[in-house]
Scaffold this motif. Structure first.
Motif, mmCIF file in Angstrom:
data_model
loop_
_atom_site.group_PDB
_atom_site.id
_atom_site.type_symbol
_atom_site.label_atom_id
_atom_site.label_comp_id
_atom_site.label_asym_id
_atom_site.label_seq_id
_atom_site.Cartn_x
_atom_site.Cartn_y
_atom_site.Cartn_z
ATOM 1 N N SER A 7 0.819 -1.209 0.000
ATOM 2 C CA SER A 7 0.000 0.000 0.000
ATOM 3 C C SER A 7 0.857 1.264 0.000
ATOM 4 O O SER A 7 1.935 1.295 0.589
ATOM 5 N N VAL A 8 0.350 2.304 -0.641
ATOM 6 C CA VAL A 8 0.977 3.621 -0.558
ATOM 7 C C VAL A 8 0.502 4.254 0.753
ATOM 8 O O VAL A 8 -0.700 4.252 1.044
ATOM 9 N N THR A 9 1.435 4.784 1.529
ATOM 10 C CA THR A 9 1.090 5.372 2.821
ATOM 11 C C THR A 9 1.455 6.854 2.850
ATOM 12 O O THR A 9 2.194 7.334 1.986
ATOM 13 N N VAL A 10 0.973 7.518 3.875
ATOM 14 C CA VAL A 10 1.270 8.957 4.028
ATOM 15 C C VAL A 10 2.784 9.226 4.043
ATOM 16 O O VAL A 10 3.255 10.127 3.332
ATOM 17 N N PRO A 11 3.598 8.462 4.810
ATOM 18 C CA PRO A 11 5.052 8.747 4.793
ATOM 19 C C PRO A 11 5.679 8.596 3.405
ATOM 20 O O PRO A 11 6.705 9.228 3.119
ATOM 21 N N PHE A 33 -14.551 2.158 -10.484
ATOM 22 C CA PHE A 33 -13.514 3.053 -10.996
ATOM 23 C C PHE A 33 -12.293 3.086 -10.072
ATOM 24 O O PHE A 33 -11.169 3.249 -10.547
ATOM 25 N N ALA A 34 -12.507 2.902 -8.775
ATOM 26 C CA ALA A 34 -11.353 2.846 -7.860
ATOM 27 C C ALA A 34 -10.461 1.664 -8.222
ATOM 28 O O ALA A 34 -9.230 1.785 -8.251
ATOM 29 N N ALA A 35 -11.083 0.518 -8.531
ATOM 30 C CA ALA A 35 -10.293 -0.662 -8.925
ATOM 31 C C ALA A 35 -9.561 -0.396 -10.243
ATOM 32 O O ALA A 35 -8.396 -0.769 -10.406
ATOM 33 N N LEU A 36 -10.239 0.268 -11.182
ATOM 34 C CA LEU A 36 -9.602 0.567 -12.477
ATOM 35 C C LEU A 36 -8.394 1.487 -12.306
ATOM 36 O O LEU A 36 -7.318 1.221 -12.851
ATOM 37 N N VAL A 37 -8.555 2.581 -11.557
ATOM 38 C CA VAL A 37 -7.424 3.510 -11.424
ATOM 39 C C VAL A 37 -6.309 2.886 -10.597
ATOM 40 O O VAL A 37 -5.126 3.148 -10.831
ATOM 41 N N ASP A 38 -6.679 2.012 -9.660
ATOM 42 C CA ASP A 38 -5.648 1.340 -8.868
ATOM 43 C C ASP A 38 -4.875 0.345 -9.730
ATOM 44 O O ASP A 38 -3.649 0.250 -9.618
ATOM 45 N N ASP A 39 -5.585 -0.367 -10.597
ATOM 46 C CA ASP A 39 -4.896 -1.288 -11.523
ATOM 47 C C ASP A 39 -3.916 -0.528 -12.411
ATOM 48 O O ASP A 39 -2.903 -1.080 -12.845
ATOM 49 N N ALA A 40 -4.232 0.745 -12.700
ATOM 50 C CA ALA A 40 -3.340 1.568 -13.540
ATOM 51 C C ALA A 40 -2.141 2.078 -12.745
ATOM 52 O O ALA A 40 -1.238 2.694 -13.312
ATOM 53 N N GLY A 41 -2.144 1.859 -11.433
ATOM 54 C CA GLY A 41 -0.946 2.152 -10.637
ATOM 55 C C GLY A 41 -0.821 3.563 -10.106
ATOM 56 O O GLY A 41 0.291 4.029 -9.853
ATOM 57 N N VAL A 42 -1.952 4.267 -9.904
ATOM 58 C CA VAL A 42 -1.846 5.615 -9.330
ATOM 59 C C VAL A 42 -1.393 5.519 -7.868
ATOM 60 O O VAL A 42 -1.534 4.470 -7.230
ATOM 61 N N PRO A 81 -7.936 -0.577 -2.552
ATOM 62 C CA PRO A 81 -6.834 -0.174 -3.432
ATOM 63 C C PRO A 81 -5.494 -0.138 -2.715
ATOM 64 O O PRO A 81 -5.429 0.045 -1.500
ATOM 65 N N ARG A 82 -4.453 -0.288 -3.531
ATOM 66 C CA ARG A 82 -3.079 -0.114 -3.051
ATOM 67 C C ARG A 82 -2.812 1.382 -2.827
ATOM 68 O O ARG A 82 -2.068 1.780 -1.950
ATOM 69 N N ALA A 83 -3.462 2.224 -3.625
ATOM 70 C CA ALA A 83 -3.288 3.678 -3.530
ATOM 71 C C ALA A 83 -3.848 4.207 -2.208
ATOM 72 O O ALA A 83 -4.798 3.642 -1.655
ATOM 73 N N LEU A 84 -3.259 5.295 -1.747
ATOM 74 C CA LEU A 84 -3.784 5.974 -0.552
ATOM 75 C C LEU A 84 -5.127 6.614 -0.898
ATOM 76 O O LEU A 84 -5.251 7.308 -1.917
ATOM 77 N N ILE A 85 -6.135 6.397 -0.044
ATOM 78 C CA ILE A 85 -7.448 7.023 -0.249
ATOM 79 C C ILE A 85 -7.505 8.319 0.569
ATOM 80 O O ILE A 85 -7.318 8.301 1.790
ATOM 81 N N VAL A 86 -7.773 9.426 -0.114
ATOM 82 C CA VAL A 86 -7.962 10.708 0.579
ATOM 83 C C VAL A 86 -9.430 11.109 0.435
ATOM 84 O O VAL A 86 -9.962 11.159 -0.678
ATOM 85 N N GLY A 87 -10.081 11.367 1.557
ATOM 86 C CA GLY A 87 -11.494 11.775 1.552
ATOM 87 C C GLY A 87 -11.596 13.289 1.689
ATOM 88 O O GLY A 87 -10.956 13.888 2.558
ATOM 89 N N ASP A 88 -12.390 13.883 0.819
ATOM 90 C CA ASP A 88 -12.535 15.344 0.821
ATOM 91 C C ASP A 88 -13.579 15.781 1.844
ATOM 92 O O ASP A 88 -14.723 15.289 1.826
#
Ligand code: KIV
Length: 272
Positions: A7-11, A33-42, A81-88
């Motif tokens: 996973s991508v983390t804050v640090p 769409f979260a799965a799609l963008v995560d598969d793309a490696g964001v 997702p592996r990507a960090l999730i940021v909630g607005d």
């Protein structure tokens, strides 16, 4: 079986800035769409309050509620997702005071976000510091802050005029400094001249993530529906990497024609 994905983390954001590795952020609002963008490696998925415009059909981001944002964070988190999730944090969920800001941030973290984002600089530094003190990572957002729609008189590029008034160049430098000092881990810079975003990026210790802010930021973010060309909107700051509007309408027109002329369903898609 253990998952291979790290996973991508804050640090990781600080490390990426120090190593000169550009951060890739994109919005998503649901599990598909979260799965799609995560598969793309964001690196980062922003569950943005832009959901108000690109999903809910509003003309600006002001109407979306905290409960609705928590719902969309939950949908994205279900994609694991592996990507960090940021909630607005939406308009009205942190302006009342630091107590409200902490409670709202906690709501999005419980829904599955790994960090929250809020708009503003000097005026929200207390809230950023208070949320960060509760070990909730905060991403700042300055420049063209869509929740300031009424003050700005629409979605207008900021920082072109000198001065300390909100939206003035000197004020934006102060805003960036205040967000950095308050303990945010990253800073979105939206809709400002490229040279100003570059100056901010060199002056703050945290990574900057630009949208309509030129090439010198430490990372970039785009709204998914703009990037994919799903909506028909055209913006100077957004590139359409696909034209899904045409692809989707063509596919549905073909389906409609086949239903009407009796070609669909064919025998290959029918049960015996
Ligand atoms: O809500 C959103 O999508 C955003 C980005 C434009 C940064 O805040």
């Amino acid at each position: 079986m253990t998952s291979a994905k790290k996973s991508v983390t804050v640090p990781d954001f600080a490390r990426m800035k120090s190593e000169g590795q550009r951060i890739v952020m994109v919005t998503a609002y649901d599990a598909t769409f979260a799965a799609l963008v995560d598969d793309a490696g964001v690196d980062c998925i922003l569950v943005g309050d832009s959901v108000a415009t690109v999903v809910q059909g509003h003309s600006n981001t002001i109407p979306v509620t905290l409960e609705e944002m928590a719902y969309h964070v939950k949908l994205v988190a279900r994609a694991n997702p592996r990507a960090l999730i940021v909630g607005d944090l939406p308009f009205g969920s942190y302006q009342v005071g630091v107590g409200q800001a902490i409670a709202s941030a906690a709501t999005l973290i419980k829904a599955g976000a790994g960090a929250v984002k809020l708009e503003g600089g000097v005026n929200v530094a207390d809230s950023i510091a208070a949320i960060a003190r509760m070990d909730i990572p905060v991403m700042g957002h300055i420049g063209l802050t869509p929740q300031s729609y009424h003050r700005m008189g629409g979605h207008k590029v900021q920082g072109r005029a000198q001065g300390n008034e909100p939206g003035g160049r000197d004020r934006l430098l102060d805003d960036a400094h205040a967000v950095d000092q308050a303990g945010a881990f990253a800073l979105v810079i939206e809709g400002v001249p490229s040279d100003l975003a570059g100056e901010i990026t060199r002056k703050v210790s945290i990574p900057t993530i630009g949208i309509g802010a030129g090439q010198e930021c430490d990372g970039q973010v785009l709204v998914l529906h703009d990037l994919l060309g799903i909506t028909k909107r055209d913006f100077t700051f957004a590139k359409k990497y696909a034209n899904l509007h045409a692809t989707v309408t063509e596919a549905i027109e073909t389906y409609a024609a086949e239903v009407r002329n009796g070609e669909w369903p064919d025998s290959a898609h029918s049960y015996k």
